[in-house]
Design a protein around this motif. Structure first.
Motif, PDB file in Angstrom:
ATOM      1  N   GLN A  19      14.500  17.191  17.088  1.00  0.00           N
ATOM      2  CA  GLN A  19      14.615  18.477  17.799  1.00  0.00           C
ATOM      3  C   GLN A  19      14.927  19.637  16.853  1.00  0.00           C
ATOM      4  O   GLN A  19      15.251  20.731  17.310  1.00  0.00           O
ATOM      5  CB  GLN A  19      15.707  18.395  18.874  1.00  0.00           C
ATOM      6  N   ASN A  20      14.818  19.400  15.559  1.00  0.00           N
ATOM      7  CA  ASN A  20      15.156  20.442  14.583  1.00  0.00           C
ATOM      8  C   ASN A  20      16.559  20.987  14.821  1.00  0.00           C
ATOM      9  O   ASN A  20      16.825  22.176  14.623  1.00  0.00           O
ATOM     10  CB  ASN A  20      14.133  21.583  14.626  1.00  0.00           C
ATOM     11  N   ASN A  21      17.427  20.111  15.300  1.00  0.00           N
ATOM     12  CA  ASN A  21      18.833  20.436  15.574  1.00  0.00           C
ATOM     13  C   ASN A  21      18.994  21.599  16.548  1.00  0.00           C
ATOM     14  O   ASN A  21      19.920  22.401  16.435  1.00  0.00           O
ATOM     15  CB  ASN A  21      19.596  20.732  14.274  1.00  0.00           C
ATOM     16  N   LYS A  22      18.110  21.677  17.526  1.00  0.00           N
ATOM     17  CA  LYS A  22      18.196  22.741  18.528  1.00  0.00           C
ATOM     18  C   LYS A  22      18.329  22.160  19.931  1.00  0.00           C
ATOM     19  O   LYS A  22      17.787  21.098  20.226  1.00  0.00           O
ATOM     20  CB  LYS A  22      16.963  23.651  18.454  1.00  0.00           C
ATOM     21  N   CYS A  23      19.048  22.875  20.773  1.00  0.00           N
ATOM     22  CA  CYS A  23      19.206  22.475  22.171  1.00  0.00           C
ATOM     23  C   CYS A  23      17.837  22.390  22.836  1.00  0.00           C
ATOM     24  O   CYS A  23      16.987  23.265  22.648  1.00  0.00           O
ATOM     25  CB  CYS A  23      20.094  23.494  22.895  1.00  0.00           C
ATOM     26  N   CYS A  24      17.620  21.355  23.621  1.00  0.00           N
ATOM     27  CA  CYS A  24      16.318  21.167  24.259  1.00  0.00           C
ATOM     28  C   CYS A  24      16.025  22.211  25.335  1.00  0.00           C
ATOM     29  O   CYS A  24      14.872  22.360  25.751  1.00  0.00           O
ATOM     30  CB  CYS A  24      16.214  19.761  24.846  1.00  0.00           C
ATOM     31  N   TYR A  25      17.035  22.954  25.772  1.00  0.00           N
ATOM     32  CA  TYR A  25      16.832  23.933  26.840  1.00  0.00           C
ATOM     33  C   TYR A  25      16.888  25.390  26.378  1.00  0.00           C
ATOM     34  O   TYR A  25      16.083  26.204  26.807  1.00  0.00           O
ATOM     35  CB  TYR A  25      17.857  23.717  27.955  1.00  0.00           C
ATOM     36  N   CYS A  26      17.847  25.725  25.510  1.00  0.00           N
ATOM     37  CA  CYS A  26      17.970  27.133  25.089  1.00  0.00           C
ATOM     38  C   CYS A  26      17.508  27.365  23.661  1.00  0.00           C
ATOM     39  O   CYS A  26      17.366  28.513  23.234  1.00  0.00           O
ATOM     40  CB  CYS A  26      19.400  27.632  25.270  1.00  0.00           C
TER      41      CYS A  26
ATOM     42  N   THR B 215      26.095  21.575  31.083  1.00  0.00           N
ATOM     43  CA  THR B 215      27.008  21.853  32.193  1.00  0.00           C
ATOM     44  C   THR B 215      26.301  22.595  33.313  1.00  0.00           C
ATOM     45  O   THR B 215      26.463  22.271  34.498  1.00  0.00           O
ATOM     46  CB  THR B 215      28.208  22.681  31.710  1.00  0.00           C
ATOM     47  N   LYS B 216      25.508  23.605  32.951  1.00  0.00           N
ATOM     48  CA  LYS B 216      24.819  24.403  33.968  1.00  0.00           C
ATOM     49  C   LYS B 216      23.767  23.586  34.710  1.00  0.00           C
ATOM     50  O   LYS B 216      23.613  23.689  35.926  1.00  0.00           O
ATOM     51  CB  LYS B 216      24.175  25.631  33.328  1.00  0.00           C
ATOM     52  N   LYS B 217      23.012  22.769  33.979  1.00  0.00           N
ATOM     53  CA  LYS B 217      21.988  21.936  34.622  1.00  0.00           C
ATOM     54  C   LYS B 217      22.646  20.895  35.510  1.00  0.00           C
ATOM     55  O   LYS B 217      22.176  20.608  36.611  1.00  0.00           O
ATOM     56  CB  LYS B 217      21.120  21.260  33.572  1.00  0.00           C
ATOM     57  N   SER B 218      23.732  20.311  35.013  1.00  0.00           N
ATOM     58  CA  SER B 218      24.532  19.367  35.793  1.00  0.00           C
ATOM     59  C   SER B 218      23.657  18.238  36.350  1.00  0.00           C
ATOM     60  O   SER B 218      22.882  17.638  35.623  1.00  0.00           O
ATOM     61  CB  SER B 218      25.271  20.109  36.911  1.00  0.00           C
ATOM     62  N   ILE B 219      23.775  17.974  37.644  1.00  0.00           N
ATOM     63  CA  ILE B 219      23.025  16.860  38.250  1.00  0.00           C
ATOM     64  C   ILE B 219      21.930  17.368  39.189  1.00  0.00           C
ATOM     65  O   ILE B 219      21.522  16.681  40.126  1.00  0.00           O
ATOM     66  CB  ILE B 219      23.963  15.906  39.011  1.00  0.00           C
ATOM     67  N   LYS B 220      21.433  18.564  38.922  1.00  0.00           N
ATOM     68  CA  LYS B 220      20.348  19.108  39.751  1.00  0.00           C
ATOM     69  C   LYS B 220      19.136  18.170  39.698  1.00  0.00           C
ATOM     70  O   LYS B 220      18.811  17.621  38.644  1.00  0.00           O
ATOM     71  CB  LYS B 220      19.961  20.503  39.263  1.00  0.00           C
TER      72      LYS B 220
ATOM     73  N   ALA C 174       5.852  27.986  36.237  1.00  0.00           N
ATOM     74  CA  ALA C 174       6.863  27.664  37.250  1.00  0.00           C
ATOM     75  C   ALA C 174       7.908  26.728  36.664  1.00  0.00           C
ATOM     76  O   ALA C 174       9.103  26.848  36.946  1.00  0.00           O
ATOM     77  CB  ALA C 174       6.192  27.012  38.459  1.00  0.00           C
ATOM     78  N   LYS C 175       7.477  25.811  35.813  1.00  0.00           N
ATOM     79  CA  LYS C 175       8.397  24.874  35.171  1.00  0.00           C
ATOM     80  C   LYS C 175       9.347  25.626  34.241  1.00  0.00           C
ATOM     81  O   LYS C 175      10.545  25.330  34.185  1.00  0.00           O
ATOM     82  CB  LYS C 175       7.607  23.816  34.401  1.00  0.00           C
ATOM     83  N   GLY C 176       8.826  26.605  33.540  1.00  0.00           N
ATOM     84  CA  GLY C 176       9.670  27.414  32.672  1.00  0.00           C
ATOM     85  C   GLY C 176      10.695  28.199  33.475  1.00  0.00           C
ATOM     86  O   GLY C 176      11.871  28.287  33.104  1.00  0.00           O
ATOM     87  N   SER C 177      10.257  28.735  34.597  1.00  0.00           N
ATOM     88  CA  SER C 177      11.154  29.496  35.471  1.00  0.00           C
ATOM     89  C   SER C 177      12.275  28.612  36.014  1.00  0.00           C
ATOM     90  O   SER C 177      13.442  29.021  36.059  1.00  0.00           O
ATOM     91  CB  SER C 177      10.353  30.097  36.636  1.00  0.00           C
ATOM     92  N   GLU C 178      11.912  27.390  36.414  1.00  0.00           N
ATOM     93  CA  GLU C 178      12.920  26.464  36.929  1.00  0.00           C
ATOM     94  C   GLU C 178      13.935  26.093  35.853  1.00  0.00           C
ATOM     95  O   GLU C 178      15.128  25.993  36.115  1.00  0.00           O
ATOM     96  CB  GLU C 178      12.245  25.192  37.457  1.00  0.00           C
ATOM     97  N   THR C 179      13.465  25.921  34.624  1.00  0.00           N
ATOM     98  CA  THR C 179      14.361  25.576  33.520  1.00  0.00           C
ATOM     99  C   THR C 179      15.353  26.704  33.266  1.00  0.00           C
ATOM    100  O   THR C 179      16.553  26.466  33.085  1.00  0.00           O
ATOM    101  CB  THR C 179      13.563  25.291  32.233  1.00  0.00           C
ATOM    102  N   ILE C 180      14.859  27.929  33.265  1.00  0.00           N
ATOM    103  CA  ILE C 180      15.721  29.102  33.064  1.00  0.00           C
ATOM    104  C   ILE C 180      16.774  29.172  34.161  1.00  0.00           C
ATOM    105  O   ILE C 180      17.951  29.441  33.906  1.00  0.00           O
ATOM    106  CB  ILE C 180      14.875  30.392  33.038  1.00  0.00           C
ATOM    107  N   THR C 181      16.350  28.882  35.387  1.00  0.00           N
ATOM    108  CA  THR C 181      17.279  28.927  36.519  1.00  0.00           C
ATOM    109  C   THR C 181      18.265  27.769  36.484  1.00  0.00           C
ATOM    110  O   THR C 181      19.471  27.959  36.657  1.00  0.00           O
ATOM    111  CB  THR C 181      16.493  28.884  37.850  1.00  0.00           C
ATOM    112  N   TYR C 182      17.769  26.558  36.270  1.00  0.00           N
ATOM    113  CA  TYR C 182      18.628  25.360  36.251  1.00  0.00           C
ATOM    114  C   TYR C 182      19.744  25.493  35.219  1.00  0.00           C
ATOM    115  O   TYR C 182      20.900  25.138  35.483  1.00  0.00           O
ATOM    116  CB  TYR C 182      17.800  24.117  35.912  1.00  0.00           C
ATOM    117  N   CYS C 183      19.382  25.962  34.021  1.00  0.00           N
ATOM    118  CA  CYS C 183      20.352  26.033  32.914  1.00  0.00           C
ATOM    119  C   CYS C 183      20.990  27.410  32.797  1.00  0.00           C
ATOM    120  O   CYS C 183      21.809  27.633  31.888  1.00  0.00           O
ATOM    121  CB  CYS C 183      19.674  25.666  31.600  1.00  0.00           C
TER     122      CYS C 183
END
Length: 205
Positions: free
Chosen positions: A49-56, A97-102, A146-155
Protein backbone atom coordinates in the motif's frame (compact mmCIF):
# COMPACT_ATOMS: atom_id res chain seq x y z
CA UNK A 1 0.04 3.35 -11.80
CA UNK A 2 -2.45 1.08 -10.09
CA UNK A 3 -2.92 1.43 -6.34
CA UNK A 4 -4.62 -1.93 -5.91
CA UNK A 5 -3.03 -4.37 -3.48
CA UNK A 6 -1.56 -6.70 -6.08
CA UNK A 7 -0.32 -9.37 -3.69
CA UNK A 8 -2.52 -10.27 -0.70
CA UNK A 9 -0.73 -11.69 2.33
CA UNK A 10 -0.48 -15.47 2.28
CA UNK A 11 -0.61 -17.18 5.65
CA UNK A 12 2.20 -19.68 6.10
CA UNK A 13 1.37 -23.25 7.05
CA UNK A 14 2.35 -22.66 10.72
CA UNK A 15 0.29 -19.45 10.75
CA UNK A 16 -2.72 -21.26 9.34
CA UNK A 17 -2.36 -23.84 12.08
CA UNK A 18 -2.34 -21.11 14.75
CA UNK A 19 -5.48 -19.63 13.24
CA UNK A 20 -7.20 -23.03 13.06
CA UNK A 21 -6.30 -23.80 16.66
CA UNK A 22 -7.30 -20.45 18.15
CA UNK A 23 -10.03 -18.88 16.04
CA UNK A 24 -13.72 -19.58 16.45
CA UNK A 25 -15.36 -16.14 16.66
CA UNK A 26 -14.47 -12.61 15.54
CA UNK A 27 -13.67 -11.57 19.11
CA UNK A 28 -10.70 -13.96 19.01
CA UNK A 29 -8.94 -11.46 16.73
CA UNK A 30 -7.49 -9.72 19.80
CA UNK A 31 -5.85 -12.84 21.23
CA UNK A 32 -2.15 -12.44 21.98
CA UNK A 33 -1.39 -15.63 20.09
CA UNK A 34 -2.08 -13.75 16.84
CA UNK A 35 0.33 -10.86 17.55
CA UNK A 36 3.22 -12.17 15.45
CA UNK A 37 0.91 -13.03 12.56
CA UNK A 38 -0.46 -9.48 12.56
CA UNK A 39 3.02 -7.99 12.63
CA UNK A 40 3.99 -9.96 9.52
CA UNK A 41 0.73 -8.98 7.85
CA UNK A 42 1.34 -5.27 8.57
CA UNK A 43 4.90 -5.43 7.20
CA UNK A 44 3.64 -6.98 3.99
CA UNK A 45 0.74 -4.57 3.51
CA UNK A 46 2.83 -1.46 4.24
CA UNK A 47 4.84 -2.30 1.13
CA UNK A 48 1.80 -3.22 -0.95
CA UNK A 49 0.00 0.00 0.00
CA UNK A 50 3.04 2.29 -0.20
CA UNK A 51 2.48 2.82 3.53
CA UNK A 52 -0.75 4.74 2.92
CA UNK A 53 -4.21 4.35 4.42
CA UNK A 54 -6.47 2.40 2.07
CA UNK A 55 -9.24 4.99 2.47
CA UNK A 56 -7.71 8.47 2.85
CA UNK A 57 -4.24 7.79 1.39
CA UNK A 58 -2.51 9.60 4.26
CA UNK A 59 0.86 8.21 5.28
CA UNK A 60 0.60 5.62 8.04
CA UNK A 61 2.64 6.08 11.20
CA UNK A 62 4.85 3.43 12.73
CA UNK A 63 3.58 3.64 16.30
CA UNK A 64 1.13 0.87 17.19
CA UNK A 65 -1.65 3.48 17.54
CA UNK A 66 -1.02 4.98 14.10
CA UNK A 67 -2.03 2.03 11.94
CA UNK A 68 -4.96 -0.38 12.05
CA UNK A 69 -5.57 -3.67 10.31
CA UNK A 70 -8.82 -2.94 8.56
CA UNK A 71 -11.45 -5.60 7.96
CA UNK A 72 -13.09 -4.33 4.78
CA UNK A 73 -16.12 -6.55 5.38
CA UNK A 74 -16.65 -6.04 9.13
CA UNK A 75 -15.63 -9.12 11.07
CA UNK A 76 -18.46 -8.65 13.57
CA UNK A 77 -20.97 -8.99 10.72
CA UNK A 78 -19.20 -11.77 8.81
CA UNK A 79 -16.79 -13.39 11.23
CA UNK A 80 -15.76 -16.19 8.87
CA UNK A 81 -13.86 -13.53 6.90
CA UNK A 82 -11.85 -12.39 9.95
CA UNK A 83 -8.59 -13.89 8.67
CA UNK A 84 -9.39 -13.82 4.96
CA UNK A 85 -6.34 -12.08 3.34
CA UNK A 86 -8.52 -10.38 0.71
CA UNK A 87 -10.51 -8.79 3.52
CA UNK A 88 -7.48 -7.25 5.21
CA UNK A 89 -5.84 -3.90 4.48
CA UNK A 90 -4.16 -1.14 6.46
CA UNK A 91 -5.96 2.04 7.43
CA UNK A 92 -5.37 4.96 9.71
CA UNK A 93 -7.25 4.72 13.04
CA UNK A 94 -9.48 7.64 12.05
CA UNK A 95 -10.84 5.99 8.91
CA UNK A 96 -11.18 2.63 10.63
CA UNK A 97 -13.17 4.24 13.44
CA UNK A 98 -15.43 6.23 11.13
CA UNK A 99 -16.15 3.27 8.83
CA UNK A 100 -16.75 1.09 11.88
CA UNK A 101 -19.10 -1.83 11.12
CA UNK A 102 -21.11 -0.20 8.33
CA UNK A 103 -22.33 -2.81 5.82
CA UNK A 104 -20.24 -2.86 2.64
CA UNK A 105 -21.69 -5.82 0.70
CA UNK A 106 -24.42 -5.39 -1.89
CA UNK A 107 -25.13 -9.12 -1.78
CA UNK A 108 -24.23 -11.63 0.93
CA UNK A 109 -22.14 -14.52 -0.36
CA UNK A 110 -21.03 -17.80 1.18
CA UNK A 111 -17.45 -17.41 -0.03
CA UNK A 112 -15.51 -14.16 -0.01
CA UNK A 113 -16.65 -12.22 -3.06
CA UNK A 114 -13.94 -11.25 -5.56
CA UNK A 115 -16.40 -9.20 -7.58
CA UNK A 116 -15.68 -5.48 -7.20
CA UNK A 117 -19.30 -4.65 -8.04
CA UNK A 118 -20.44 -6.44 -4.88
CA UNK A 119 -18.87 -3.77 -2.65
CA UNK A 120 -20.43 -0.43 -1.81
CA UNK A 121 -17.03 1.18 -1.11
CA UNK A 122 -13.61 1.19 -2.73
CA UNK A 123 -12.02 -2.19 -2.06
CA UNK A 124 -8.23 -2.08 -1.62
CA UNK A 125 -7.76 -5.44 -3.37
CA UNK A 126 -10.15 -4.99 -6.28
CA UNK A 127 -10.51 -1.28 -7.06
CA UNK A 128 -8.13 1.32 -8.42
CA UNK A 129 -8.63 4.12 -5.90
CA UNK A 130 -7.98 6.98 -8.32
CA UNK A 131 -10.76 5.78 -10.61
CA UNK A 132 -13.25 6.40 -7.82
CA UNK A 133 -11.80 9.24 -5.72
CA UNK A 134 -9.75 12.36 -6.44
CA UNK A 135 -7.59 13.76 -3.65
CA UNK A 136 -6.98 17.50 -4.01
CA UNK A 137 -4.15 19.13 -2.05
CA UNK A 138 -3.96 16.01 0.07
CA UNK A 139 -7.09 16.84 2.04
CA UNK A 140 -10.11 17.48 -0.22
CA UNK A 141 -11.84 14.38 -1.57
CA UNK A 142 -14.16 14.33 -4.58
CA UNK A 143 -15.96 11.29 -5.96
CA UNK A 144 -15.71 9.96 -9.50
CA UNK A 145 -18.27 7.23 -8.88
CA UNK A 146 -21.04 6.11 -6.55
CA UNK A 147 -18.52 3.80 -4.87
CA UNK A 148 -16.17 6.72 -4.35
CA UNK A 149 -18.98 8.79 -2.87
CA UNK A 150 -19.91 5.99 -0.47
CA UNK A 151 -16.29 5.64 0.64
CA UNK A 152 -16.05 9.37 1.36
CA UNK A 153 -19.27 9.18 3.35
CA UNK A 154 -18.49 5.93 5.20
CA UNK A 155 -15.06 7.16 6.36
CA UNK A 156 -16.11 10.81 6.66
CA UNK A 157 -13.12 11.84 4.57
CA UNK A 158 -14.40 15.41 4.58
CA UNK A 159 -13.14 15.56 8.17
CA UNK A 160 -9.56 15.74 6.86
CA UNK A 161 -10.20 18.99 5.03
CA UNK A 162 -11.26 20.62 8.31
CA UNK A 163 -8.19 19.32 10.14
CA UNK A 164 -5.89 20.57 7.37
CA UNK A 165 -7.46 24.03 7.50
CA UNK A 166 -6.99 24.20 11.27
CA UNK A 167 -3.36 23.10 10.96
CA UNK A 168 -2.59 25.83 8.44
CA UNK A 169 -4.38 28.43 10.53
CA UNK A 170 -2.46 27.34 13.63
CA UNK A 171 0.87 27.75 11.86
CA UNK A 172 0.07 31.40 11.19
CA UNK A 173 -0.77 32.16 14.81
CA UNK A 174 1.51 33.36 17.61
CA UNK A 175 3.14 30.80 19.99
CA UNK A 176 0.43 31.58 22.54
CA UNK A 177 -1.92 29.44 20.43
CA UNK A 178 -0.05 26.38 21.69
CA UNK A 179 -1.13 27.17 25.22
CA UNK A 180 -4.70 27.58 24.03
CA UNK A 181 -4.65 24.23 22.21
CA UNK A 182 -3.23 22.49 25.26
CA UNK A 183 -6.00 23.97 27.40
CA UNK A 184 -8.60 22.80 24.88
CA UNK A 185 -7.25 19.26 25.23
CA UNK A 186 -8.18 19.21 28.90
CA UNK A 187 -11.91 19.46 28.21
CA UNK A 188 -12.16 17.93 24.73
CA UNK A 189 -14.01 14.74 23.88
CA UNK A 190 -11.92 11.69 22.92
CA UNK A 191 -12.50 12.26 19.21
CA UNK A 192 -11.76 15.97 19.49
CA UNK A 193 -8.58 15.24 21.45
CA UNK A 194 -7.24 13.13 18.60
CA UNK A 195 -7.85 15.99 16.18
CA UNK A 196 -6.21 18.56 18.49
CA UNK A 197 -3.19 16.32 19.01
CA UNK A 198 -2.73 16.11 15.25
CA UNK A 199 -2.85 19.90 15.05
CA UNK A 200 -0.31 20.27 17.85
CA UNK A 201 2.07 17.83 16.19
CA UNK A 202 2.02 19.85 12.99
CA UNK A 203 2.37 23.20 14.74
CA UNK A 204 5.53 22.19 16.59
CA UNK A 205 7.28 20.47 13.66
Amino acid sequence: MSDIISLPYSWTIPEKQIIDDNFSTHSDWTKVVFTNLKEELVKHLRTQQNNKCCYCKYDLGFDIKQVDIEHIVPKSRHEKFTFEPLNLALSCPGCNTKKSIKPVLNNITVNYSKNSANYKIVHAHFDNYSEHINVINGCVFTANSAKGSETITYCELFRLSTVEEKIQASKRLQPSVLESLVNDLKTATKEKKEELIDILKNVIR
